[in-house]
Design a protein around this motif. Structure first.
Motif, PDB file in Angstrom:
ATOM      1  N   GLN A  50       0.259  -1.251  -0.087  1.00  0.00           N
ATOM      2  CA  GLN A  50      -0.232  -0.074  -0.029  1.00  0.00           C
ATOM      3  C   GLN A  50       0.794   1.167   0.337  1.00  0.00           C
ATOM      4  O   GLN A  50       0.423   2.372  -0.709  1.00  0.00           O
ATOM      5  CB  GLN A  50      -0.527  -0.041   1.430  1.00  0.00           C
ATOM      6  CG  GLN A  50      -2.250  -0.818   1.169  1.00  0.00           C
ATOM      7  CD  GLN A  50      -3.295  -0.298   2.758  1.00  0.00           C
ATOM      8  OE1 GLN A  50      -2.667  -0.241   3.182  1.00  0.00           O
ATOM      9  NE2 GLN A  50      -3.908   0.267   2.548  1.00  0.00           N
ATOM     10  N   ASP A  54       0.637   3.937  -2.812  1.00  0.00           N
ATOM     11  CA  ASP A  54       0.356   5.309  -2.786  1.00  0.00           C
ATOM     12  C   ASP A  54       1.281   6.175  -2.953  1.00  0.00           C
ATOM     13  O   ASP A  54       0.787   7.230  -3.085  1.00  0.00           O
ATOM     14  CB  ASP A  54      -0.293   5.142  -1.389  1.00  0.00           C
ATOM     15  CG  ASP A  54      -1.040   6.206  -0.368  1.00  0.00           C
ATOM     16  OD1 ASP A  54      -2.300   6.744  -0.905  1.00  0.00           O
ATOM     17  OD2 ASP A  54      -0.229   7.201  -0.280  1.00  0.00           O
ATOM     18  N   TRP A 136      -8.774   3.960  -1.615  1.00  0.00           N
ATOM     19  CA  TRP A 136      -8.613   2.521  -0.407  1.00  0.00           C
ATOM     20  C   TRP A 136      -9.178   2.502   0.005  1.00  0.00           C
ATOM     21  O   TRP A 136     -10.313   3.233   0.616  1.00  0.00           O
ATOM     22  CB  TRP A 136      -6.943   2.876   0.288  1.00  0.00           C
ATOM     23  CG  TRP A 136      -5.738   3.437  -0.203  1.00  0.00           C
ATOM     24  CD1 TRP A 136      -5.607   4.638  -0.178  1.00  0.00           C
ATOM     25  CD2 TRP A 136      -4.787   2.205  -0.294  1.00  0.00           C
ATOM     26  NE1 TRP A 136      -3.654   4.485  -1.563  1.00  0.00           N
ATOM     27  CE2 TRP A 136      -4.306   3.104  -1.758  1.00  0.00           C
ATOM     28  CE3 TRP A 136      -4.958   0.632  -1.105  1.00  0.00           C
ATOM     29  CZ2 TRP A 136      -3.037   2.408  -2.185  1.00  0.00           C
ATOM     30  CZ3 TRP A 136      -4.095   0.148  -1.494  1.00  0.00           C
ATOM     31  CH2 TRP A 136      -3.252   1.061  -2.092  1.00  0.00           C
ATOM     32  N   GLN A 158      -7.096  -1.012  -4.195  1.00  0.00           N
ATOM     33  CA  GLN A 158      -7.121   1.024  -4.757  1.00  0.00           C
ATOM     34  C   GLN A 158      -7.749   0.804  -5.163  1.00  0.00           C
ATOM     35  O   GLN A 158      -7.163  -0.046  -6.640  1.00  0.00           O
ATOM     36  CB  GLN A 158      -5.831   1.788  -4.667  1.00  0.00           C
ATOM     37  CG  GLN A 158      -4.998   1.388  -5.420  1.00  0.00           C
ATOM     38  CD  GLN A 158      -4.886   0.895  -6.752  1.00  0.00           C
ATOM     39  OE1 GLN A 158      -4.734   0.335  -7.583  1.00  0.00           O
ATOM     40  NE2 GLN A 158      -5.728   2.476  -7.200  1.00  0.00           N
TER      41      GLN A 158
END
Lengths: 479, 479
Positions: A50, A54, A136, A158
């Motif tokens: 993540q 991200d 997310w 996501q």
């Protein structure tokens, strides 16, 4: 948790996968059919993925937001391709607040419908474009044949949803995400080599003009679709009435993209790198990069533990994620097996005899190699070693994929036999026809995973029908 | 988006709140009743809160994991207090995969039921304890009177669920979370002063032995429950059959805690610090900490933009989140209003005349103060200024709470009038009886927000019935 309880990959890959996911503490089944409990060790891997995704999503100019979980049936129903694509998988809320609802609510299988009915309020002028947003979230798609991480009734992901003035911009966005966000994360962080390509018409996302994909080879020869990026054209904007005033004053529809990567990537890490002893985690996603196992008897215990703690502190100060396994009630051999099962990239063994000689033993999980390193040099050596393990895992997976890719099979029979036995990928010319695609599927259950991008090779003749080929295609059995 | 479109706080606080949330781009309503769209600017504030909470949750020894969204009705039904507490708010999935489900699935209103039925598998021995786990997730509780961020049918939160060998350990955990995770984040990051206390029996979480709470005062004098931490005793472990073999070989139930903080904290930031011009964001959660507004005519535009970009680069290099607002089609006054509305803590104005004098104007959002700073010292000055704004906002909110807290009212009538008009908190002795609690509620609609911790003051006489008091209590109208 002894190592002999793991089936071998060659004997039964699905059983190996299920056991390694369970025994390494990644995930387990829940009382809800097909929905999993992601355990702390598995969730820590997902958190690392993540963070990396991200960072790249933000570095390419996107912002995060959040839309509701529940989508009114009427909103979902406006896009017929979406409804037909997802109807068999949707979970529906019909009661809430102690009453029957007037209108049922779908638990989002994906958010295009709600997003585009929201963007209709946000996009009025070309000045409002582009919208570069991501969320997310969890999503629910009812699975008949669930597999932990790979196909689950609920998954985490996501989903990016963007709106653009021109087709060129939207296409460029689709490919930026494919290359700079997904492929870069998956190859440089997860150490999983991927083929970049586009899907055939039959394998596209419902409502997409073009679906771009990253395809990885697992150690059983099957393909895993690792992430997808869709160019949606103007279909969703039209359906949901999204119009804006262009630079020339005329009314226009924006061009759309959407793209997603899910918790199945954790399964991809397991099946790309794992071996008969358990996981082999790439250092960049490993919750623990180094485990230190002190080896002591009663009398030398304090000295060994002190030296081990000093090494741990030095590694921590260097930014390494390290665990000192000083559990008193387990023997070193038990600990070795457990951390091998959990795939910790580097193990440091430190005993009284080592201490007397001023060395520690450093062992790589990926190759099993061990060497003695003088204590003052352990932290420095491990820094370089972690980078080396990261690269080695990627190279090993690339070599394996190369070895198991059959290029230009001598004939249709060889191709079908290779695919039917799931020996790996077949890369061969394709005429572009859905008949040939269907014939291979009927004969082997394999599908076209993608038409590779930037394919410079001369097409030649379709491996199925012998007509002029328009491109290469990659076929395989798939998860 | 001009500033005059915002109602004043004193005239209509709820209208002010709704408008500032909408106009600043924090959130908006969705087609699903009571569920909101969290827009990028609002979500960025939530991401900052998440990061700070998550760091503290991990620093206190917890790991993240993830459990399913959907909870079989039979699992939820085993805990009667939980069912009774949440039944009116639960959303229920009755269809999935194109069929009626044999057993309905509740969309989680909170996860105790699924967690404890899972912990029953994970806890066998005292060696398995403590379990210190947390999840970041969405939850659904049907709201009849939704308000953006404050009460929404779906909200985002973290929910921690821990299991311990002893009551002492579980109680210590409950308070560690209250003080070191929640109060520290809310006071030092969100700059919201909070009262730490415990709930009266009537205000406890369903199934809790004791609920600890943090209560903040909003600028309309009402209380916001900012976060709660529950000591659950052995109720859930008993209900879900969680037993382990203790150190003495006997079979025992573990002791439980749970604790949560939600997206309502974003609403708390708005209502604690906002003023008639819009948001005032504490620097530590502001998506943009500094906005630079260049002021130029046609001919001096390049020089001014270049100088502004240099200041922006210097701030960015110092780790400041900065936005250079070089939009050509908006006038400086429009930009000032917009960034004031969005609550950016510091504004830098830079025009041709400033440039000639080698200065920039630095303006604080919280106080409106402006001063000229020599260009080479802007970055250094802003670093200190941001820390100062952070502290000032906290101090201002503390002073406001102090000013609006009525201690030891002269009589019951004064207390009720103060509470009925929502002028602030009343802190007064309480006999501990639910009759007195109920009488105040009936007469004023105010509730006991908490019994403050570490209350050293002599109790005196209950402000309601005149009997011997057992503690102080804090009463207020509440969100």
């Amino acid at each position: 948790m002894s190592k002999t309880s793991l089936p071998s990959q060659s004997a039964d890959f699905p059983a190996w996968y299920g056991e390694v996911v369970r025994q390494a503490g990644l995930a387990e089944n829940s009382p809800v059919r097909g929905a999993m409990v992601i355990k702390p060790y598995g969730y820590a891997i997902w958190e690392a993925i993540q963070r990396e995704l991200d960072d790249r999503i933000k570095a390419t100019g996107h912002e995060n937001f959040y839309l509701p979980l529940l989508v009114p049936a009427s909103v979902l129903a406006r896009e017929s391709e979406l409804v037909e694509g997802f109807a068999p998988e949707v979970a529906v809320v019909t009661q809430a607040g102690g009453k029957e609802l007037e209108e049922p609510l779908a638990v989002r299988p994906t958010s295009e419908a709600l997003i585009w009915s929201t963007y209709a309020r946000w996009i009025q002028s070309y000045r409002d474009l582009p919208l570069l947003y991501n969320q997310w979230a969890n999503a629910v798609r009812w699975e008949l044949r669930p597999r932990l991480f790979l196909r689950t009734s609920e998954f985490l992901w996501q989903e990016g949803h963007t709106a653009h003035e021109t087709e060129e911009e939207a296409l460029a966005e689709t490919l930026t995400i494919l290359h700079d966000v997904y492929a870069d994360t998956i190859e440089s962080v997860l150490a999983i080599p991927v083929l970049r390509g586009r899907k055939s018409a039959g394998e596209r996302f419902p409502g997409a003009v073009d679906t771009y994909t990253l395809e990885a080879m697992m150690r059983d020869g099957k393909a895993l679709q690792a992430a997808t990026s869709h160019y949606l054209g103007q279909g969703f904007p039209r359906t949901y009435g999204v119009r804006y005033t262009g630079r020339d004053g005329s009314e226009r529809h924006p061009y759309a993209t959407s793209w997603g990567a899910t918790t199945r990537l954790v399964g991809g890490v397991v099946m790309t790198h794992g071996d008969d002893r358990g996981l082999r985690l790439p250092p960049r996603v490993a919750p623990q990069q180094v485990v230190i196992v002190p080896i002591f008897g009663e009398e030398d215990r304090p000295a060994v533990l002190e030296a081990a703690a000093a090494v741990a502190d030095e590694l921590r100060a260097a930014g390494v994620r390290v665990r000192l396994d000083d559990r008193p009630d387990h023997r070193p051999g038990f600990k070795f097996n457990e951390w091998e099962l959990k795939g910790v990239p580097v193990r440091v063994e430190l005993g009284a005899r080592d201490l007397a000689s001023g060395v520690a033993t450093v062992a790589r999980r990926d190759t099993g190699e061990k060497r003695e390193v003088p204590l003052p040099r352990v932290a420095g050596a491990i820094d370089g070693l972690l980078m080396h393990v990261q690269t080695s895992l990627f190279d090993a997976a690339s070599d394996e994929r190369e070895r198991r890719t059959l290029r230009d099979p001598s004939g249709y029979d060889e191709m079908i036999e290779y695919l039917r036995e799931a020996r790996g990928f077949v890369m061969a010319p394709w005429c572009g026809g859905s008949e040939c695609e269907g014939r291979v599927k009927a004969d082997s259950t394999a599908t076209i995973r993608c038409v590779p991008l930037n394919d410079g090779s001369p097409p030649g003749r379709c491996a199925v029908c012998g007509q002029s080929a328009v491109s290469e295609a990659v076929w395989a059995q798939a998860y």
